[in-house]
Design a protein around this motif. Structure first.
Motif, short mmCIF file in Angstrom:
data_model
loop_
_atom_site.label_atom_id
_atom_site.label_comp_id
_atom_site.label_asym_id
_atom_site.label_seq_id
_atom_site.Cartn_x
_atom_site.Cartn_y
_atom_site.Cartn_z
N ARG A 45 12.17 -9.99 -6.05
CA ARG A 45 11.67 -8.95 -6.95
C ARG A 45 10.18 -9.12 -7.19
NH1 ARG A 45 16.17 -9.89 -9.80
NH2 ARG A 45 15.05 -10.91 -11.48
N VAL B 196 8.27 -7.82 -4.29
CA VAL B 196 8.21 -6.36 -4.37
C VAL B 196 7.14 -5.94 -5.38
CG1 VAL B 196 9.45 -4.31 -5.17
CG2 VAL B 196 10.56 -5.92 -3.62
N ARG B 197 7.13 -6.64 -6.51
CA ARG B 197 6.15 -6.30 -7.54
C ARG B 197 4.73 -6.48 -7.01
NH1 ARG B 197 3.40 -7.77 -11.61
NH2 ARG B 197 3.48 -9.99 -11.17
N GLY C 272 3.58 -4.00 -4.67
CA GLY C 272 3.31 -2.72 -5.33
C GLY C 272 1.82 -2.51 -5.52
N ARG C 273 1.09 -3.63 -5.60
CA ARG C 273 -0.38 -3.55 -5.74
C ARG C 273 -1.07 -3.35 -4.41
NH1 ARG C 273 2.94 -4.80 -9.93
NH2 ARG C 273 1.81 -4.43 -11.86
N GLY C 274 -0.31 -3.39 -3.33
CA GLY C 274 -0.91 -3.21 -2.01
C GLY C 274 -0.39 -4.22 -1.01
N PRO C 275 -0.56 -3.96 0.28
CA PRO C 275 -0.07 -4.83 1.34
C PRO C 275 -0.70 -6.22 1.25
CG PRO C 275 -0.67 -2.70 2.23
CD PRO C 275 -1.17 -2.73 0.81
N ALA D 162 4.23 -4.75 3.65
CA ALA D 162 3.96 -3.61 2.78
C ALA D 162 5.27 -3.08 2.23
CB ALA D 162 3.23 -2.52 3.56
N ARG E 41 8.52 2.41 -0.48
CA ARG E 41 9.00 3.00 -1.72
C ARG E 41 10.27 3.79 -1.52
NH1 ARG E 41 4.50 4.94 -1.07
NH2 ARG E 41 2.78 4.98 -2.56
N TRP F 284 13.20 -1.47 -14.70
CA TRP F 284 12.49 -2.24 -13.69
C TRP F 284 11.88 -1.32 -12.64
CZ3 TRP F 284 12.82 -3.23 -8.40
CH2 TRP F 284 12.05 -4.30 -7.96
N GLN G 158 7.83 -0.64 -11.54
CA GLN G 158 7.26 -0.65 -10.19
C GLN G 158 6.54 0.64 -9.91
OE1 GLN G 158 8.61 -3.80 -10.87
NE2 GLN G 158 7.47 -3.75 -8.97
N TRP H 205 2.60 1.47 -8.55
CA TRP H 205 2.16 2.22 -7.37
C TRP H 205 1.25 3.35 -7.75
CZ3 TRP H 205 7.87 3.60 -6.42
CH2 TRP H 205 8.61 2.42 -6.22
N ARG I 142 -2.52 2.54 -8.68
CA ARG I 142 -3.42 2.44 -7.53
C ARG I 142 -2.99 3.55 -6.59
NH1 ARG I 142 -1.95 0.58 -2.47
NH2 ARG I 142 0.23 1.16 -2.40
N LEU J 211 -4.36 2.70 0.21
CA LEU J 211 -3.93 1.77 1.25
C LEU J 211 -2.67 2.25 1.95
CD1 LEU J 211 -4.51 -1.26 -1.05
CD2 LEU J 211 -5.74 -0.91 1.09
N VAL K 235 -0.15 -0.77 7.10
CA VAL K 235 0.59 -1.50 8.12
C VAL K 235 1.10 -0.59 9.23
CG1 VAL K 235 2.53 -3.07 8.51
CG2 VAL K 235 1.14 -3.32 6.50
#
Lengths: 117, 117
Positions: free
Chosen positions: A26, A29-30, A33-36, A78, A81, B90, B94, B98, B101, B105, B109
DNA sequence: GCAATACTTAGCCTCATGGCACAGTATTCG
DNA sequence: CGAATACTGTGCCATGAGGCTAAGTATTGC
Protein backbone atom coordinates in the motif's frame (compact mmCIF):
# COMPACT_ATOMS: atom_id res chain seq x y z
CA UNK A 1 -9.17 -2.91 -25.10
CA UNK A 2 -7.74 -6.34 -24.63
CA UNK A 3 -4.79 -4.54 -23.16
CA UNK A 4 -4.83 -6.44 -19.85
CA UNK A 5 -5.82 -10.00 -20.30
CA UNK A 6 -6.18 -10.88 -16.61
CA UNK A 7 -8.19 -7.82 -15.78
CA UNK A 8 -11.64 -8.67 -16.87
CA UNK A 9 -13.09 -11.56 -14.95
CA UNK A 10 -14.39 -11.15 -11.41
CA UNK A 11 -11.44 -13.09 -10.10
CA UNK A 12 -9.17 -10.11 -10.65
CA UNK A 13 -10.55 -8.62 -7.46
CA UNK A 14 -8.97 -11.43 -5.48
CA UNK A 15 -5.55 -10.35 -6.58
CA UNK A 16 -6.16 -6.65 -6.28
CA UNK A 17 -7.47 -6.90 -2.73
CA UNK A 18 -4.72 -9.34 -1.78
CA UNK A 19 -2.10 -7.01 -3.22
CA UNK A 20 -3.46 -4.14 -1.15
CA UNK A 21 -3.63 -6.21 2.02
CA UNK A 22 0.06 -5.63 2.69
CA UNK A 23 1.26 -2.37 4.24
CA UNK A 24 4.48 -2.35 2.23
CA UNK A 25 2.56 -2.62 -1.00
CA UNK A 26 0.00 0.00 0.00
CA UNK A 27 2.85 2.33 0.79
CA UNK A 28 4.38 1.66 -2.61
CA UNK A 29 1.08 2.53 -4.21
CA UNK A 30 0.93 5.69 -2.15
CA UNK A 31 4.44 6.75 -3.15
CA UNK A 32 3.81 6.01 -6.79
CA UNK A 33 0.79 8.25 -6.53
CA UNK A 34 3.29 11.11 -6.45
CA UNK A 35 4.82 9.91 -9.69
CA UNK A 36 6.87 7.08 -11.23
CA UNK A 37 9.98 5.89 -9.43
CA UNK A 38 12.76 3.34 -9.78
CA UNK A 39 12.71 0.13 -7.75
CA UNK A 40 15.81 1.24 -5.89
CA UNK A 41 14.34 4.59 -4.91
CA UNK A 42 11.09 2.97 -3.94
CA UNK A 43 12.84 0.38 -1.80
CA UNK A 44 14.65 3.03 0.23
CA UNK A 45 13.12 3.27 3.67
CA UNK A 46 11.58 -0.17 3.77
CA UNK A 47 13.05 -2.45 6.41
CA UNK A 48 13.77 -5.41 4.16
CA UNK A 49 16.22 -6.68 1.60
CA UNK A 50 15.93 -5.85 -2.06
CA UNK A 51 14.92 -9.34 -3.15
CA UNK A 52 12.11 -9.30 -0.62
CA UNK A 53 11.05 -5.88 -1.78
CA UNK A 54 11.11 -6.99 -5.40
CA UNK A 55 8.59 -9.68 -4.56
CA UNK A 56 6.18 -6.97 -3.56
CA UNK A 57 6.83 -5.09 -6.75
CA UNK A 58 6.12 -8.21 -8.77
CA UNK A 59 2.97 -8.91 -6.81
CA UNK A 60 1.75 -5.42 -7.56
CA UNK A 61 2.59 -5.80 -11.21
CA UNK A 62 1.11 -9.29 -11.47
CA UNK A 63 -2.15 -7.93 -10.17
CA UNK A 64 -2.05 -4.98 -12.48
CA UNK A 65 -1.73 -2.28 -9.86
CA UNK A 66 1.51 -0.99 -11.28
CA UNK A 67 3.28 -1.09 -14.59
CA UNK A 68 7.06 -1.45 -14.76
CA UNK A 69 9.64 -1.13 -17.50
CA UNK A 70 13.36 -1.60 -17.50
CA UNK A 71 15.66 0.83 -19.14
CA UNK A 72 19.32 0.06 -18.79
CA UNK A 73 19.80 -1.40 -15.36
CA UNK A 74 16.99 0.59 -13.80
CA UNK A 75 13.40 -0.60 -13.53
CA UNK A 76 10.89 2.17 -13.24
CA UNK A 77 7.46 1.66 -11.72
CA UNK A 78 4.29 3.61 -12.29
CA UNK A 79 0.83 3.38 -10.83
CA UNK A 80 -2.15 2.18 -12.83
CA UNK A 81 -5.13 4.06 -11.59
CA UNK A 82 -7.58 2.10 -13.66
CA UNK A 83 -6.84 -0.96 -11.62
CA UNK A 84 -7.58 0.68 -8.33
CA UNK A 85 -10.84 1.67 -9.93
CA UNK A 86 -11.82 -2.00 -9.80
CA UNK A 87 -11.98 -1.73 -6.05
CA UNK A 88 -13.92 1.46 -6.34
CA UNK A 89 -16.38 -0.19 -8.67
CA UNK A 90 -16.90 -3.12 -6.33
CA UNK A 91 -17.55 -0.80 -3.42
CA UNK A 92 -19.95 1.20 -5.52
CA UNK A 93 -21.87 -1.95 -6.38
CA UNK A 94 -22.26 -2.78 -2.71
CA UNK A 95 -23.38 0.71 -1.90
CA UNK A 96 -25.99 0.55 -4.62
CA UNK A 97 -27.36 -2.60 -2.99
CA UNK A 98 -27.63 -1.06 0.47
CA UNK A 99 -29.24 2.03 -0.84
CA UNK A 100 -31.84 0.19 -2.87
CA UNK A 101 -33.19 -1.47 0.25
CA UNK A 102 -33.51 1.39 2.67
CA UNK A 103 -32.79 1.19 6.33
CA UNK A 104 -35.72 -1.04 7.12
CA UNK A 105 -33.56 -3.71 8.75
CA UNK A 106 -31.02 -1.32 10.10
CA UNK A 107 -30.80 -2.30 13.76
CA UNK A 108 -31.60 -5.96 13.33
CA UNK A 109 -28.70 -7.60 15.02
CA UNK A 110 -28.39 -4.86 17.56
CA UNK A 111 -31.13 -6.61 19.53
CA UNK A 112 -31.37 -10.06 18.05
CA UNK A 113 -33.53 -11.51 20.82
CA UNK A 114 -36.61 -9.81 19.52
CA UNK A 115 -36.37 -11.17 16.02
CA UNK A 116 -35.77 -14.88 15.86
CA UNK A 117 -37.91 -16.20 13.03
CA UNK B 1 -17.39 5.88 19.76
CA UNK B 2 -14.86 3.53 21.26
CA UNK B 3 -17.23 0.85 20.15
CA UNK B 4 -14.70 -1.06 18.03
CA UNK B 5 -11.29 -1.13 19.56
CA UNK B 6 -9.36 -2.65 16.66
CA UNK B 7 -10.72 -0.27 14.11
CA UNK B 8 -8.69 2.81 14.54
CA UNK B 9 -5.04 2.29 13.69
CA UNK B 10 -3.83 2.14 10.11
CA UNK B 11 -3.15 -1.55 10.46
CA UNK B 12 -6.86 -2.22 10.26
CA UNK B 13 -6.63 -1.86 6.50
CA UNK B 14 -4.45 -4.96 6.34
CA UNK B 15 -7.25 -7.03 7.75
CA UNK B 16 -10.03 -5.40 5.80
CA UNK B 17 -8.27 -5.83 2.46
CA UNK B 18 -7.23 -9.37 3.35
CA UNK B 19 -10.79 -10.22 4.32
CA UNK B 20 -12.05 -8.95 0.98
CA UNK B 21 -9.40 -10.81 -0.98
CA UNK B 22 -11.42 -14.01 -0.85
CA UNK B 23 -14.32 -14.55 -3.25
CA UNK B 24 -16.36 -16.44 -0.67
CA UNK B 25 -16.09 -13.58 1.76
CA UNK B 26 -16.85 -10.94 -0.84
CA UNK B 27 -19.94 -12.90 -1.79
CA UNK B 28 -20.97 -13.03 1.86
CA UNK B 29 -20.60 -9.27 2.05
CA UNK B 30 -22.63 -8.93 -1.11
CA UNK B 31 -25.43 -11.12 0.22
CA UNK B 32 -25.47 -9.34 3.54
CA UNK B 33 -25.88 -6.13 1.61
CA UNK B 34 -29.44 -7.31 0.98
CA UNK B 35 -30.02 -7.70 4.70
CA UNK B 36 -28.97 -9.77 7.73
CA UNK B 37 -28.95 -13.53 7.45
CA UNK B 38 -28.21 -16.61 9.52
CA UNK B 39 -24.95 -18.50 9.08
CA UNK B 40 -26.83 -21.51 7.78
CA UNK B 41 -28.72 -19.53 5.16
CA UNK B 42 -25.56 -17.72 4.15
CA UNK B 43 -23.63 -20.96 3.81
CA UNK B 44 -26.17 -22.42 1.41
CA UNK B 45 -24.72 -22.49 -2.08
CA UNK B 46 -21.08 -22.38 -1.12
CA UNK B 47 -19.16 -25.50 -2.08
CA UNK B 48 -17.58 -26.15 1.28
CA UNK B 49 -18.32 -27.64 4.67
CA UNK B 50 -19.88 -25.60 7.43
CA UNK B 51 -16.74 -25.47 9.59
CA UNK B 52 -14.80 -24.10 6.63
CA UNK B 53 -17.50 -21.58 5.95
CA UNK B 54 -17.56 -20.54 9.59
CA UNK B 55 -13.90 -19.64 9.35
CA UNK B 56 -14.78 -17.09 6.72
CA UNK B 57 -17.54 -15.71 8.88
CA UNK B 58 -15.11 -15.33 11.77
CA UNK B 59 -12.51 -13.71 9.56
CA UNK B 60 -15.08 -11.18 8.43
CA UNK B 61 -16.13 -10.53 11.99
CA UNK B 62 -12.56 -10.35 13.30
CA UNK B 63 -11.85 -7.66 10.77
CA UNK B 64 -14.99 -5.79 11.58
CA UNK B 65 -16.72 -6.23 8.25
CA UNK B 66 -19.69 -7.97 9.78
CA UNK B 67 -21.32 -8.15 13.15
CA UNK B 68 -22.84 -11.39 14.41
CA UNK B 69 -25.04 -12.36 17.31
CA UNK B 70 -26.39 -15.66 18.44
CA UNK B 71 -29.96 -16.12 19.43
CA UNK B 72 -30.93 -19.64 20.37
CA UNK B 73 -28.98 -21.94 18.11
CA UNK B 74 -28.95 -19.50 15.22
CA UNK B 75 -26.20 -16.98 14.59
CA UNK B 76 -27.28 -14.03 12.54
CA UNK B 77 -24.83 -11.91 10.57
CA UNK B 78 -25.14 -8.33 9.45
CA UNK B 79 -22.94 -6.06 7.41
CA UNK B 80 -21.06 -3.13 8.89
CA UNK B 81 -20.92 -0.47 6.26
CA UNK B 82 -18.67 1.80 8.27
CA UNK B 83 -15.89 -0.71 7.94
CA UNK B 84 -16.08 -0.86 4.19
CA UNK B 85 -15.81 2.88 4.35
CA UNK B 86 -12.22 2.43 5.50
CA UNK B 87 -11.40 1.12 2.06
CA UNK B 88 -13.27 3.96 0.50
CA UNK B 89 -11.33 6.45 2.57
CA UNK B 90 -8.01 4.94 1.59
CA UNK B 91 -8.90 5.08 -2.07
CA UNK B 92 -10.04 8.65 -1.70
CA UNK B 93 -6.71 9.57 -0.15
CA UNK B 94 -4.85 8.10 -3.12
CA UNK B 95 -7.08 9.90 -5.55
CA UNK B 96 -6.43 13.17 -3.79
CA UNK B 97 -2.70 12.61 -4.29
CA UNK B 98 -2.97 11.92 -8.02
CA UNK B 99 -5.18 14.87 -8.58
CA UNK B 100 -2.92 17.27 -6.72
CA UNK B 101 -0.07 16.57 -9.11
CA UNK B 102 -1.65 16.89 -12.50
CA UNK B 103 -0.90 14.71 -15.45
CA UNK B 104 2.55 16.07 -16.06
CA UNK B 105 4.19 12.64 -15.76
CA UNK B 106 1.30 10.77 -17.25
CA UNK B 107 2.94 8.71 -19.99
CA UNK B 108 6.32 8.32 -18.35
CA UNK B 109 6.76 4.59 -18.40
CA UNK B 110 4.88 4.23 -21.63
CA UNK B 111 8.13 5.11 -23.40
CA UNK B 112 10.80 4.72 -20.79
CA UNK B 113 13.72 4.88 -23.22
CA UNK B 114 13.39 8.60 -23.63
CA UNK B 115 13.55 9.42 -19.98
CA UNK B 116 16.38 7.76 -18.17
CA UNK B 117 17.71 10.49 -15.94
C1' DG C 1 38.35 -3.55 -18.88
C1' DC C 2 37.37 -3.40 -14.04
C1' DA C 3 34.49 -1.97 -10.45
C1' DA C 4 30.42 -0.37 -8.86
C1' DT C 5 25.45 -0.25 -9.39
C1' DA C 6 20.90 -2.11 -9.88
C1' DC C 7 18.55 -5.45 -10.05
C1' DT C 8 17.55 -10.86 -10.56
C1' DT C 9 17.58 -15.80 -9.61
C1' DA C 10 17.66 -19.66 -6.55
C1' DG C 11 16.96 -21.97 -2.56
C1' DC C 12 15.49 -22.18 2.12
C1' DC C 13 12.63 -21.22 6.26
C1' DT C 14 8.45 -20.10 8.96
C1' DC C 15 3.86 -18.94 9.60
C1' DA C 16 -0.81 -18.09 7.95
C1' DT C 17 -4.66 -19.52 5.10
C1' DG C 18 -8.27 -22.36 3.47
C1' DG C 19 -9.83 -26.64 3.16
C1' DC C 20 -11.16 -31.23 5.33
C1' DA C 21 -13.22 -34.86 8.72
C1' DC C 22 -15.05 -36.01 12.95
C1' DA C 23 -16.87 -35.29 17.31
C1' DG C 24 -19.23 -32.18 20.63
C1' DT C 25 -22.63 -28.73 22.49
C1' DA C 26 -26.79 -26.36 22.80
C1' DT C 27 -31.69 -25.52 21.21
C1' DT C 28 -35.85 -26.72 19.55
C1' DC C 29 -39.49 -29.89 18.10
C1' DG C 30 -42.56 -33.88 18.68
C1' DC D 1 -36.99 -37.31 26.85
C1' DG D 2 -35.08 -38.21 22.45
C1' DA D 3 -34.09 -36.76 17.81
C1' DA D 4 -33.12 -33.28 14.68
C1' DT D 5 -31.04 -28.79 13.85
C1' DA D 6 -27.48 -25.35 13.89
C1' DC D 7 -23.61 -24.40 14.84
C1' DT D 8 -18.74 -25.05 17.37
C1' DG D 9 -14.24 -27.11 18.53
C1' DT D 10 -10.28 -29.86 17.45
C1' DG D 11 -6.82 -31.52 14.87
C1' DC D 12 -4.73 -32.38 10.44
C1' DC D 13 -2.93 -31.20 5.89
C1' DA D 14 -1.27 -28.70 1.59
C1' DT D 15 -0.25 -24.51 -0.34
C1' DG D 16 1.34 -19.95 -0.63
C1' DA D 17 3.09 -15.61 1.34
C1' DG D 18 6.82 -12.99 3.05
C1' DG D 19 11.17 -12.90 4.77
C1' DC D 20 16.28 -14.20 4.45
C1' DT D 21 21.17 -15.22 2.30
C1' DA D 22 24.16 -15.99 -1.35
C1' DA D 23 25.38 -15.87 -5.87
C1' DG D 24 24.51 -14.24 -10.71
C1' DT D 25 23.67 -10.94 -14.67
C1' DA D 26 23.64 -6.72 -17.10
C1' DT D 27 24.79 -1.62 -17.36
C1' DT D 28 27.29 2.23 -16.48
C1' DG D 29 31.26 5.06 -14.93
C1' DC D 30 36.33 5.58 -14.41
Amino acid sequence: MAQYSEALDGTALDGVFAALADPTRREVVRRLGRGPMSVGDLARGFPMTLPSFMKHVRTLEANGLIRTAKSGRVRTCALRRDRLALVDDWLAEQRRAWESRTDRLEQFVTDPEEHQS
